[in-house]
Design a protein around this motif. Structure first.
Motif: not given
Ligand SMILES: Nc1ncnc2c1ncn2[C@@H]1O[C@H](COP(=O)(O)OP(=O)(O)OP(=O)(O)O)[C@@H](O)[C@H]1O
Ligand SMILES: Nc1ncnc2c1ncn2[C@@H]1O[C@H](COP(=O)(O)OP(=O)(O)OP(=O)(O)O)[C@@H](O)[C@H]1O
Ligand SMILES: [Mg+2]
Ligand SMILES: [Mg+2]
Lengths: 407, 277, 292, 237, 382
Positions: D28-31, D201-206, D220-223
């Motif tokens: 919930q609450g993620t992109i 990916l610039s806005i995603a969490d996953q 993780d999107a960051d990874r």
């Protein structure tokens, strides 16, 4: 099977006649049982069949039972061509009987003639059926539309002298021949306004208004029942009240009052012309006989002129078969018809001879009054050419006791 | 850079910022209205032979409409066009014969035709088989069909999708369909190729391949210049020799990729600031 | 001149009925993108229901009501039970199934009621109202105008002003997207068919007294005229259907009156070609679709 | 908390299988960005999630309730909005009507109206073209319309299939920013299918990578953004 | 209208250029066509036509005259359905008015034949003049209507062609002195050549004529469909914009398709006039036009085989339903009600059921079955 050496339709030998066995004779017909034209007409063939069943129950003709194969062509000539070939080539009928309709039957004339299949009592008043040289096996039945037109016009001429006469007709051979007959009596100038309708357009208001504008007092009408009724209804709407004189095709009281419903009062005073007893005339012995047959063999279908027509065709056919004798062949059948002299329910004479293949030649005027239709006056007789309209004086006949004509 | 003024002595190529090397296509003062809506206004630009010109701009700026004007789908209310020096009044079905071919936004393949047939259809206008020879199946028709087939297969091979020749477009991945569409365009041997959002829906990898291909087009055996509408800036920057920027139907800037990248008006209207991560 | 006025009025009253029938076609076209070739046959079935009711009760309004409700039901049944299952791989499939339905319904009607013509009675005065000696229209014509006008206005309101109308249009044009937006596409289709069948029934009942009478094929030719009317007007436009209907009615009347009844089909073809060559989407077609 | 849970989901077109036992959890609450080559099955995944393609196996739970047997028409009322790939616009309706359609099912008329106004504000080209028919719009304008219309439903879960397709970079950035702010302010959950990997990916969490109908990596999107070797291995750049 | 052909799934079998004719026949219409393969199209199609002709020749000897007549009717319809399948199935244009083009051919043949016989020019060879003339007249009518049709789509096209279908009786009535209104004309047809023997059934001779015509029509259309024109037809159907960009003149292509199919209809009408030796307007009314459409959809729109199925259905289905209905025993009251209506109901029901169960038509069903079989064979091989 290779049939090169086995001609199937020469009909020359007594033992190998298509459609005839020791116990059976097979007739075939094409009729509109479905489709827009089926109304009314679909009752004719079953009535004929019912009469045959009646005869069969009474022992048949020369010991043979009459079978009647009815094919539904929906009044589409393409179907007719197909079905008549099926009847002749596959079912091997002895003869085609009472095929209905001008456009439908015209398409099979050549074929039937080539195959030498007798083509009896075509149910249409076209003059095409009377061409003994070209179509020796084809015979008409009802008075042709020209004869009818002449008889109607003759009555109008004598009884409505000085009035403005107009003609309303279907835009095909029916209306054309009818008008031709009328003009033979009244002259081309004797018909003030001529209007035509097509069966595919039920709105005839423009035509009726034209009659009104022209001040027509008598309208002679070569119309099918639906359009007779529409003409009456529309005229009433336009407050136009001429004397209608209507062809036998479109003047059956029962059919018309059905079509007009609550407005059937409009029929009062309508003049018609007919060649068979009126179906509601219970005093007529023919009507009595046919009603009995109808009850026994036709599930007591509502008794109208179509049933009269069908039964009369059946009766005439049996008369012809009796005359053709036991050793039935196609040639003998045609000879039998050509020998002529048949008398039955029809008012006028059958004109069959070697040189004349047209059908009934006499008609009687009729009138609807008090909601009932009745014939009146003398039986009139004429030809499709320029002959005068004259009275036919022979007495009407009555059917034999058992209702089956004897040889 | 300011929009070209109509009386500029070198209108034809002024917009592109490129020396005149013989313009392939040249538009002057094109205007288009849809009812009250001005879709294009006084647009002038040139596509020199051997160049790849990019047309960019915000959504609804009129890029597709510009293509439609060149293809004859939309009649301009003002302006003139020349192609290879001659005045040019385009009719869509004659374009291919004139040497101009366009791909559609999306793919626009014929779903009832196999891949091979699709590509062969692209070369319809080169077939010399007439109606009679086709109707009677005469050798001429067969010969021409064989020629088309060979050429089509060649191009499919060039695009790396020859093994799909018998397949129907719907069953193919999007990227493959795009290649087929490109093959269909190239089989007509165009001298000017109009590409409408060729990278739309493609993955990064595919876009790289596409870029390589487009860059190579002017140098091909049948050399052709390219005009390209695209929102994918990487591709545009990589392949274009010149870029024209439209906004509200007007040319707001034009020049080399580097010039455009630096142009603040373009950034403002179109590029926006990249979303910082 | 007198004849011209007469023919004009005659044409308009005819046209009003074609318009009603055309409206039914337009409705289904808008609701399901199908030209319902079975419209005529369906109207015949419900007209028989109305006929039976009128004959046994003598109450015209009741008969009309029975017919209309029957129409509503029949439309829903045909959609739910039949058209819904037709594969849409090919738009012709709908046409073929509809033609099959025509044969089936006609046959069933023929089996039950036979092929005879039956009089379509109604309680209106049929004497023409005359103006300046020209019989212009009857009470019954006025009833027709009234009914058709009501239906047009109601339908126009339904389609342009109500959420249901918007849903119906969306469902017809883009079923998948509409479903994602929460539109019950199936229900919209059923509703569209039901409404269309209701309008068709009304048209059928209205037209019968001006035709030869009620029989299994009573609507065959009416269908052809109404289809022409709908096409002339542009299948997407209820107003177009009305105008188209009146145009067709007028042509039939003028041509039949001045040139003869036999020429009318030729005239209809000519007008149809003329209209469609100028406006291939009918007179009331909206903006031409952008294709690129 | 997991808003959307996909377990062993399989589906396909006719006899041809496309999705093969996909497993996925969207908190919930993620992109969540769904990435992958063309034809990997991303679109099919979204279409199967909203019932447009019938699943052949597995199940989907939304907010804890099983979605099996749920009609396509009901998803939007449950809070799932799906912007389909390509032209999700009713071409024969005007911009206004398209937007109205998006909020028709909502009881809260006032809020629907407010949401519509917000969309006009957000996508200003649409405001200029309110009375234009869908088919008259440019490619990008249509895309805006489709995305805007989904927002009017004020969904809890937004399924976006290549929203950036045909959009100018500025608008793409705008949409991405919007998604991020909606996530942060309203807790919107987004399942975002994108070819434009960088902006996704610039806005995603996953990040979820699909290949040949399977999920081959969830991380993780960051990874994914930062680890070049990972990106190379799975996304080819 | 874009009549979409269900795209065939990708062939699982690698397409090999060299296949035996038998193999090719079995897979014809099944495998995605690879056009432009080696050999002569004409020769290939001629071989098929020759094989077909020989087969039919022997069949015509083996069957009764009525069956020969039915065969001839099938052949006449086949002329029309190949053209219509090409038009509707491949070019995506819907016509409800092909009966009218048949009428053009039929009336031309009728008038010519009668003119010949009036001038005492007798013999079967006159057909070689009349039939092509009929085709010509139908083509001219096709050009006129086709030019309008090219601007119209979907139901609008249907509306115009419907009006065309209704015009035939009006014409024959309006110009009754030539066409003899509703009653129509009888057509002079010379008897079968004396060389065939005195008892040679005329039906067999007519069947031969009809079959030769049908073969010619099928041959030419098959050639055309396999040529660049066939490709253009489909391209226009699938995507007009893309087709124009491919250098295809959309309107011209549509008119061409329309004219060719009208020409086929003219031939079919002419043949029908010959075998029934009569013409009348109601033969060529709306019913016929609708039946033709029905036939090609039931047959399967995708390929010319569908046209053959369609032509067969046009003859067999009415016959079969009537026979089926007749096989029920009924009381006279029942019979009066059901006679005629029962076959109609069966006919309608058949249509509906077939369309629901096999929306791709007969050929589509065969194609599906073919795929299943080939997939299974393929699976076994690997
Ligand atoms: N046929 C038409 N009728 C009305 N308006 C149109 C038509 N064609 C285009 N427009 C309008 O003209 C403007 C330019 O459209 P165009 O398609 O050229 O934009 P674009 O630059 O290609 O945009 P995008 O990048 O979104 O594809 C748009 O606002 C569009 O809505
Ligand atoms: N309607 C369909 N019928 C048959 N196969 C299809 C259909 N739609 C998609 N496919 C196939 O399913 C596979 C997955 O397609 P999908 O559209 O889900 O991929 P995607 O990941 O969304 O690709 P893209 O990035 O191109 O949108 C592809 O191989 C495609 O060919
Ligand atoms: Mg664009
Ligand atoms: Mg996708």
């Amino acid at each position: 099977a290779c049939s090169d050496e086995a001609p199937s339709s020469d009909g020359g030998t007594t033992e190998n006649v298509p459609g005839v066995t020791a116990t059976e004779i097979l007739f075939g017909t094409h009729m509109p049982l479905t489709g827009p034209a089926a109304a009314g007409y679909s009752k004719i063939a079953p009535a004929t069949k019912a009469y045959f069943d009646y005869v069969n129950k009474n022992g048949g003709v020369h010991g043979r039972q009459i079978k009647y194969q009815i094919e539904d062509d929906a009044y589409n000539p393409a179907n007719t061509q197909n079905l008549v070939r099926k009847l002749v080539l596959e079912d091997k009928v002895f003869a085609i009987l009472n095929g209905l309709g001008t456009p439908t039957h015209t398409g099979v004339l050549d074929f039937l003639n080539q195959q030498k299949v007798p083509d009896l009592f075509v149910a249409s008043g076209s003059r095409s059926w009377d061409q003994p040289d070209k179509y020796p096996g084809t015979f008409g039945f009802q008075p042709d539309y020209t004869v009818e037109g002449k008889i109607m016009a003759d009555y109008v001429k004598k009884n409505f002298a000085g009035q403005t006469v107009c003609h309303f007709g279907q835009d095909d051979d029916f209306g054309r021949d009818s008008l031709a007959g009328v003009e033979k009596i009244l002259g081309a100038s004797g018909v003030k306004e001529k209007q035509k309708y097509v069966a595919t357009n039920a709105n005839i208001t423009p035509q009726i208004q034209a009659f009104k504008t022209a001040g027509c007092q008598v309208v002679i009408s070569g119309t099918i029942p639906g359009f007779t009724a529409r003409a009456l209804g529309t005229a009433a709407q336009l407050a136009f009240k001429p004397q209608w004189v209507v062809s036998s095709v479109g003047a059956d009281n029962l059919t018309l009052s059905g079509l007009l419903g609550q407005n059937k009062g409009l029929l009062e005073g309508l003049l018609s012309v007919g060649y068979l007893p009126v179906s509601t005339d219970d005093s007529n012995p023919w009507v009595q006989l046919y009603k009995k047959v109808n009850a026994e063999h036709n599930a007591n279908a509502p008794f109208d002129n179509n049933i009269m027509f069908g039964m009369t065709v059946g009766y005439l056919t049996v008369q012809v078969l009796q005359k053709a004798g036991k050793n039935l062949t196609r040639e003998k059948l045609i000879e039998a018809v050509q020998s002529g002299g048949f008398k039955n329910a029809a008012a006028g004479p059958y004109r069959y001879s070697k040189t004349d293949h047209s059908g009934i030649g006499g008609m009687q005027m009729g009138k609807i009054s008090g909601g009932a239709q009745a014939a009146f006056g003398p039986v009139l007789e004429t030809d499709e050419a320029d002959g005068a309209v004259k009275e036919y004086t022979e007495k009407p006949t009555t059917p034999p006791g058992n209702g089956v004509p004897q040889a | 850079m300011s929009p070209p003024s109509p009386d500029s002595p070198d209108t034809g190529t002024a917009g592109t910022g490129i020396r005149n090397t013989g313009a392939s296509l040249e538009l002057r003062g094109i205007g288009v209205n849809f009812g009250g809506l001005v879709a294009l206004e006084d647009v002038s630009l040139a596509v020199p032979a051997g160049s790849v010109v990019g047309v960019i701009g915000p959504n609804g700026a009129g890029k597709t409409t510009l293509f439609n004007v060149v293809c004859g789908f939309v009649d301009p209310s003002a302006g003139t066009m020349t192609f290879e020096g001659a005045p040019f009044r385009p009719r869509p079905h004659q374009l291919a014969r004139r040497g101009i071919v366009r791909t559609l936004q999306g793919v626009g393949l014929f779903r009832g035709l196999s891949v091979l047939e699709n590509v062969m259809a692209g070369a319809t206008h080169t077939s010399k088989a007439g109606f009679v020879s086709s109707l009677f199946g005469l050798p001429r028709s067969d010969r021409e069909e064989r020629r088309l087939r060979t050429e089509a297969l060649e191009l499919l091979g060039e695009m790396g999708v020859a093994d799909q020749a018998g397949a129907y477009p719907e069953t193919l991945p999007y990227a493959v369909r795009k290649r087929v569409a490109l093959a269909r365009a190239l089989v007509a041997r165009p001298r000017l190729l109009l590409l409408d959002e060729p990278a739309g829906g493609l993955s990064a990898e595919d876009i790289d391949e596409l870029a390589a291909l487009v860059v190579g087009l002017p140098a091909r055996e049948n050399a052709c210049s390219v005009m390209l509408v695209e929102h994918h800036m990487d591709l545009v920057m990589k392949v274009c020799t010149a870029i024209v920027v439209l906004d509200f139907g007007r040319v707001i800037a034009s020049g080399t990729p580097d010039e455009i990248r630096e142009n603040p008006a373009v950034t403002e209207a179109y590029l926006g600031a990249e979303v910082s991560s | 001149m007198e004849r011209f006025i007469f023919l004009t009025f005659d044409g308009v009253s005819r046209g009003a009925i074609y318009a009603a029938f055309a409206l039914a076609l337009v409705l289904i076209w808008r609701a399901a993108r199908v030209v319902n070739f079975a419209q005529g046959a369906m109207a015949v079935v419900t007209a028989y229901a109305a006929y039976m009711t009128y004959n046994s009760t003598g109450n015209y309004l009741l008969a009309l009501l029975v017919g209309l409700v029957g129409g509503l039901l029949l439309g829903a049944v045909v959609e739910r039970g039949l058209m819904r299952f037709v594969g849409h791989a090919n738009p012709l499939n709908d046409v073929i199934v509809a033609l099959g339905l025509v044969l089936l319904l006609t046959a069933i009607v023929g089996m039950i009621w036979g092929g005879e013509y039956r009089a379509a009675n109604h309680p209106f005065d049929t004497n023409a109202i005359e103006v300046g000696g020209i019989p212009l229209m009857t009470q019954y014509d006025l009833f027709i105008y009234g009914s058709v006008a009501t239906i047009v206005v109601l339908l126009a309101l339904l389609f342009t002003r109500t959420p249901i109308g918007l849903r119906m249009r969306a469902a017809a044009f883009a079923p998948e997207v509409s479903r994602l937006l929460g539109v019950r596409v199936g229900r919209m289709l059923t509703l569209g068919w039901a409404l269309a069948s209701l309008v068709g029934t009304l048209a059928g009942i209205l037209i019968l007294p001006t035709e030869l009478g009620l029989h299994p094929h009573a609507m065959d030719l009416v269908f052809a005229s109404a289809f022409t009317a709908a096409v002339v007007g542009g299948l997407d436009s209820p107003v177009g259907a009305v105008v188209g209907g009146i145009i067709v009615g007028l042509i039939l009347s003028y041509v039949s009156g001045y040139l003869g009844a036999a020429v009318t089909p030729i005239a209809v073809l000519v007008v149809l070609l003329a209209v469609l060559l100028l406006r291939p989407g009918g007179i009331f077609s909206s903006v031409r679709a952008r294709t690129v | 908390m997991t808003l959307l849970e996909v377990k062993d989901l399989s589906s396909g077109y006719g006899a041809v299988p496309v999705l093969r036992e996909v497993n996925l959890e969207v908190p919930q609450g993620t992109i969540t960005a769904v990435l992958g080559a063309n034809g990997a099955g991303k679109t099919t995944l979204l279409r199967t999630l909203t019932g447009l393609v019938k699943p052949t196996g597995g199940r989907v739970a939304f907010n804890g309730t099983d979605l099996r047997g749920c009609k396509v028409e009901d998803y939007v009322q449950r809070g799932i909005a799906h912007v389909p790939e390509g032209r999700g616009v009713v071409a024969e309706l005007t911009v206004e009507e398209n937007l109205r359609l998006g909020g028709l099912w909502r009881k809260d008329r006032a809020d629907a109206k407010k949401a519509t106004d917000e969309v006009y504000e957000l996508f200003e080209p649409l405001a200029r073209r309110r009375r234009s028919l869908g088919h008259q719009l440019s490619g990008g304008e249509r895309q805006m319309l489709a995305v805007g219309r989904a927002l009017i439903a004020r969904p809890r879960l937004l399924l976006l299939d290549e929203p950036s397709l045909g959009l100018a970079p500025k608008v793409t950035a705008q949409i991405m920013a919007l998604l991020r702010s909606l996530r942060d302010s309203t807790g919107l959950t987004v399942l975002l299918v994108e070819q434009n990997v960088r902006s996704a990916l610039s806005i995603a969490d996953q990040g979820v990578v699909m290949s040949l109908g399977r999920v081959v990596m969830t991380t993780d999107a960051d990874r994914l953004r930062d680890d070049e070797s990972l990106r190379h291995a799975y996304l080819g750049f | 209208m874009t009549t979409t052909e269900k795209a065939a799934p990708q062939s699982p079998v690698p397409v090999t250029p060299q296949r035996s004719p038998l193999q090719r026949f079995v897979t014809a219409g099944l495998a995605p066509a690879l056009p432009g393969r080696g050999g002569s199209t004409l020769l290939r199609h001629l071989i098929w036509v020759a094989v077909g002709a020989v087969a039919v020749y022997f069949i015509s000897y083996g069957i009764e005259p009525f069956r020969n007549y039915q065969l001839a009717t099938v052949a006449a319809y086949l002329c029309v359905t190949v053209g219509l399948t090409m038009l509707t199935g491949m070019n995506g244009q819907l016509s409800l008015g092909h009966g009218a083009f048949m009428a053009c051919g039929a009336y031309t043949v009728a008038l010519m034949q009668n003119e010949f016989s009036d001038r005492n020019i007798l013999g079967n060879w006159t057909l070689l003049v009349s039939l092509p003339l009929g085709v010509l007249v139908a083509s001219i009518a096709g050009v006129v209507i086709g030019m309008c049709a090219a601007r119209l789509r979907g139901p609008y096209l249907a509306g115009v062609t419907l009006a065309v279908a209704l015009v035939v009786p009006a014409f024959t009535t309006r110009f009754a002195s030539v066409f003899n209104a509703d009653q129509g004309l009888s057509v002079y047809i010379a008897p079968a050549p004396a060389g065939l023997g005195p008892y040679f059934p005329p039906e067999r001779w007519l069947a031969w004529i009809a079959i030769i015509c049908a073969m010619v029509a099928v041959l030419l259309i098959a050639n055309l469909v396999r040529s660049r024109f066939g490709r253009s037809f489909k391209a226009v159907r699938d995507d007009e914009v893309a087709a124009r960009l491919c250098g295809i003149h959309v309107a011209r292509t549509q008119v061409l398709a329309f004219v060719v199919s009208a020409a086929c209809a003219g031939l079919g009408g002419g043949v029908l006039a010959v075998i029934s030796s009569s013409v009348s307007p109601s033969v060529f009314g709306l019913t016929l036009s609708l039946n033709l459409l029905l036939a090609i959809v039931l047959g399967g729109l995708g390929s010319l085989f569908g046209a053959a199925w369609g032509a067969l259905l046009l003859v067999v289905l009415p016959y079969a339903t009537t026979e089926l209905a007749r096989s029920f025993e009924m009381s006279p009251g029942m019979a009066n009600k059901l006679e005629g209506n029962l076959p109609l109901a069966i006919f309608g029901l058949t249509l509906i059921i077939v369309m629901l169960l096999a929306p791709g038509g007969i050929q589509g069903a065969f194609r599906k079955a073919g795929f299943a079989i080939r997939r299974r064979l393929h699976a076994r091989r690997t």
